[in-house]
Write a protein that holds these residues in place. Structure first.
Motif, mmCIF file in Angstrom:
data_model
loop_
_atom_site.group_PDB
_atom_site.id
_atom_site.type_symbol
_atom_site.label_atom_id
_atom_site.label_comp_id
_atom_site.label_asym_id
_atom_site.label_seq_id
_atom_site.Cartn_x
_atom_site.Cartn_y
_atom_site.Cartn_z
ATOM 1 N N SER A 93 8.951 5.931 -4.757
ATOM 2 C CA SER A 93 10.257 5.610 -3.693
ATOM 3 C C SER A 93 9.949 4.676 -2.859
ATOM 4 C CB SER A 93 10.627 6.795 -3.464
ATOM 5 O OG SER A 93 11.939 6.744 -2.579
ATOM 6 N N LEU A 94 9.893 5.039 -1.414
ATOM 7 C CA LEU A 94 9.281 3.971 -0.453
ATOM 8 C C LEU A 94 7.902 3.414 -0.638
ATOM 9 C CD1 LEU A 94 9.968 2.607 2.133
ATOM 10 C CD2 LEU A 94 9.302 4.752 3.446
ATOM 11 N N GLY A 95 7.209 4.421 -1.155
ATOM 12 C CA GLY A 95 5.717 4.126 -1.365
ATOM 13 C C GLY A 95 5.524 2.950 -2.539
ATOM 14 N N ALA A 96 6.393 3.058 -3.452
ATOM 15 C CA ALA A 96 6.545 2.008 -4.620
ATOM 16 C C ALA A 96 6.811 0.675 -4.070
ATOM 17 C CB ALA A 96 7.369 2.325 -5.600
ATOM 18 N N VAL A 97 7.651 0.665 -2.698
ATOM 19 C CA VAL A 97 7.848 -0.767 -2.259
ATOM 20 C C VAL A 97 6.842 -1.088 -1.531
ATOM 21 C CG1 VAL A 97 9.570 -2.014 -0.780
ATOM 22 C CG2 VAL A 97 10.354 -0.078 -2.098
ATOM 23 N N ILE A 98 6.079 -0.236 -0.875
ATOM 24 C CA ILE A 98 4.811 -0.556 0.044
ATOM 25 C C ILE A 98 3.790 -1.100 -1.008
ATOM 26 C CG2 ILE A 98 2.954 0.354 1.262
ATOM 27 C CD1 ILE A 98 4.838 2.619 2.307
ATOM 28 N N GLY A 99 3.634 -0.601 -2.270
ATOM 29 C CA GLY A 99 2.762 -1.142 -3.073
ATOM 30 C C GLY A 99 3.079 -2.410 -3.697
ATOM 31 N N LEU A 100 4.563 -2.772 -3.908
ATOM 32 C CA LEU A 100 4.828 -3.924 -4.165
ATOM 33 C C LEU A 100 4.522 -5.278 -3.199
ATOM 34 C CD1 LEU A 100 8.173 -3.061 -5.902
ATOM 35 C CD2 LEU A 100 6.469 -4.058 -7.098
ATOM 36 N N HIS A 101 4.837 -4.799 -2.073
ATOM 37 C CA HIS A 101 4.219 -5.765 -0.783
ATOM 38 C C HIS A 101 2.800 -6.119 -0.937
ATOM 39 C CE1 HIS A 101 7.527 -6.609 1.869
ATOM 40 N NE2 HIS A 101 8.420 -5.464 1.154
ATOM 41 N N LEU A 102 1.990 -4.941 -1.203
ATOM 42 C CA LEU A 102 0.534 -4.932 -1.309
ATOM 43 C C LEU A 102 0.112 -5.820 -2.291
ATOM 44 C CD1 LEU A 102 -2.197 -4.072 0.076
ATOM 45 C CD2 LEU A 102 -2.121 -2.171 -1.857
ATOM 46 N N ALA A 103 0.880 -5.503 -3.484
ATOM 47 C CA ALA A 103 0.414 -6.408 -4.916
ATOM 48 C C ALA A 103 0.660 -7.716 -4.654
ATOM 49 C CB ALA A 103 1.221 -5.866 -5.829
ATOM 50 N N VAL A 104 1.697 -8.105 -3.898
ATOM 51 C CA VAL A 104 1.939 -9.741 -3.687
ATOM 52 C C VAL A 104 1.131 -10.106 -2.780
ATOM 53 C CG1 VAL A 104 3.699 -10.990 -2.807
ATOM 54 C CG2 VAL A 104 4.476 -9.361 -4.383
ATOM 55 N N LYS A 105 0.840 -9.663 -1.540
ATOM 56 C CA LYS A 105 -0.012 -10.117 -0.497
ATOM 57 C C LYS A 105 -1.440 -9.830 -0.743
ATOM 58 C CE LYS A 105 -0.041 -10.310 4.588
ATOM 59 N NZ LYS A 105 0.602 -9.680 5.671
ATOM 60 N N HIS A 106 -1.934 -8.772 -1.393
ATOM 61 C CA HIS A 106 -3.216 -8.536 -1.463
ATOM 62 C C HIS A 106 -3.712 -8.083 -3.009
ATOM 63 C CE1 HIS A 106 -3.861 -8.808 2.866
ATOM 64 N NE2 HIS A 106 -3.056 -8.060 2.910
ATOM 65 N N PRO A 107 -3.310 -8.981 -3.897
ATOM 66 C CA PRO A 107 -3.609 -8.552 -5.478
ATOM 67 C C PRO A 107 -4.872 -8.192 -5.711
ATOM 68 C CG PRO A 107 -3.193 -10.926 -5.253
ATOM 69 C CD PRO A 107 -2.685 -10.130 -3.780
ATOM 70 N N GLY A 108 -5.871 -8.740 -4.954
ATOM 71 C CA GLY A 108 -7.361 -8.309 -5.574
ATOM 72 C C GLY A 108 -7.665 -6.859 -5.197
ATOM 73 N N GLN A 109 -6.857 -6.118 -4.377
ATOM 74 C CA GLN A 109 -7.153 -4.682 -4.164
ATOM 75 C C GLN A 109 -6.530 -3.789 -4.978
ATOM 76 O OE1 GLN A 109 -5.702 -4.620 0.057
ATOM 77 N NE2 GLN A 109 -7.588 -4.044 0.578
ATOM 78 N N LEU A 110 -5.736 -4.147 -6.004
ATOM 79 C CA LEU A 110 -5.343 -3.318 -7.033
ATOM 80 C C LEU A 110 -5.588 -3.848 -8.609
ATOM 81 C CD1 LEU A 110 -1.794 -2.656 -5.501
ATOM 82 C CD2 LEU A 110 -3.708 -1.285 -5.282
ATOM 83 N N HIS A 111 -5.647 -2.914 -9.475
ATOM 84 C CA HIS A 111 -5.614 -3.318 -10.726
ATOM 85 C C HIS A 111 -4.456 -2.688 -11.325
ATOM 86 C CE1 HIS A 111 -6.860 0.668 -12.364
ATOM 87 N NE2 HIS A 111 -7.724 0.715 -11.503
ATOM 88 N N THR A 112 -3.909 -1.786 -10.703
ATOM 89 C CA THR A 112 -2.789 -1.094 -11.417
ATOM 90 C C THR A 112 -1.755 -0.631 -10.513
ATOM 91 O OG1 THR A 112 -4.134 -0.499 -13.438
ATOM 92 C CG2 THR A 112 -1.817 0.294 -13.077
#
Length: 266
Positions: A93-112
């Motif tokens: 939910s809200l956490g998914a939106v937080i994750g999308l922001h992170l994935a755009v700004k800091h993609p190297g921190q996530l693999h999935t």
């Protein structure tokens, strides 16, 4: 169980288990303990990070509650503190939106990033986005005039939750509505709703391979959180992963949800 200082807040977090790292960003008023049943099914083969979003429970504010981008910056700093390797993230939910922001700004921190029913009006066509932003503002007015008793049924309606007919896994003990959870709901409705209404994000730099769009099996197909998940799936060119339960399947079906999460993460 420890804390770290971030701009505008002191962030509380917990690390449990062993194996590949998975960070969970909760929905709604959820703090680090909201998905304890789910975490219990994951810790045998995952190192699970949970945290209290700024302003909730043990994560105290030293500044304003912040925008969605501030929540994403908190996760960025938390991950930078704990690991140098890309991790998996479950955002609900809200956490998914937080994750999308992170994935755009800091993609190297996530693999999935498993993005379960993001509450992201900006994914919708303009007219629908405007409608649902106004809907969230109206919910704030309902809460201001009638409190949680008035707001709960309307929030459930908007998200496609039927509290009277919500199936759960056997022997699951619901978490009580404590004074702390009431305080968390207060911040969520008064401040995080506003953050969702004001939020926007351009996914142009997002790696499609990083995102697993997800939705609940029983979530009505007409509600805006499900439609956001559908549109995200179309944008990244992936099928929509179907998880057990509805919008809150991570709390109502923790065992089956953990099994599906393992399947998705490979």
């Amino acid at each position: 169980m420890t804390t770290m200082t971030v701009p505008g807040a002191t962030l509380y977090y917990e690390v449990r288990g062993q194996g590949p790292t998975l960070l969970i960003s909760q929905s709604g008023e959820g703090d680090a303990n909201r998905t304890v049943d789910l975490v219990n099914h994951l810790v045998d083969d995952h190192t699970v990070i949970t945290y209290d979003r700024r302003g909730l429970s043990r994560s105290t504010l030293t500044g304003p509650p912040g925008a969605i981008a501030d929540h994403a910056d908190d996760v960025h700093l938390l991950l930078a503190e704990l690991t140098d390797e890309p991790v998996a993230m479950l955002g609900c939910s809200l956490g998914a939106v937080i994750g999308l922001h992170l994935a755009v700004k800091h993609p190297g921190q996530l693999h999935t990033l498993v993005a379960h029913e993001p509450v992201a009006p900006w994914l919708l066509p303009d007219a629908d986005a405007a409608h649902h932003r106004q809907e969230l503002l109206a919910l704030q007015e309902v809460y201001a005039s009638g409190g949680l008793a008035a707001a709960f049924p309307e929030i459930a309606r908007v998200l496609g939750i039927d509290p009277a007919a919500q199936d759960t896994e056997p022997d699951l003990t619901p978490q009580p509505l404590t004074d702390q959870r009431r305080a968390n709901f207060d911040l969520f409705i008064r401040h995080d709703f506003t953050a969702v209404v004001k939020d926007s994000l351009t996914l142009g730099d997002l790696s499609p391979a990083l995102v697993v769009p997800a939705a609940g099996r029983t979530t009505p197909r007409t509600v805006f959180d499900y439609r956001c998940a559908q549109l995200l799936a179309a944008l990244v060119g992936h099928d929509l992963a179907e998880f057990p339960g509805g919008h809150n399947g991570n709390t109502t079906h923790p065992k089956a949800y953990a099994e599906k999460l393992r399947e998705v993460l490979g």
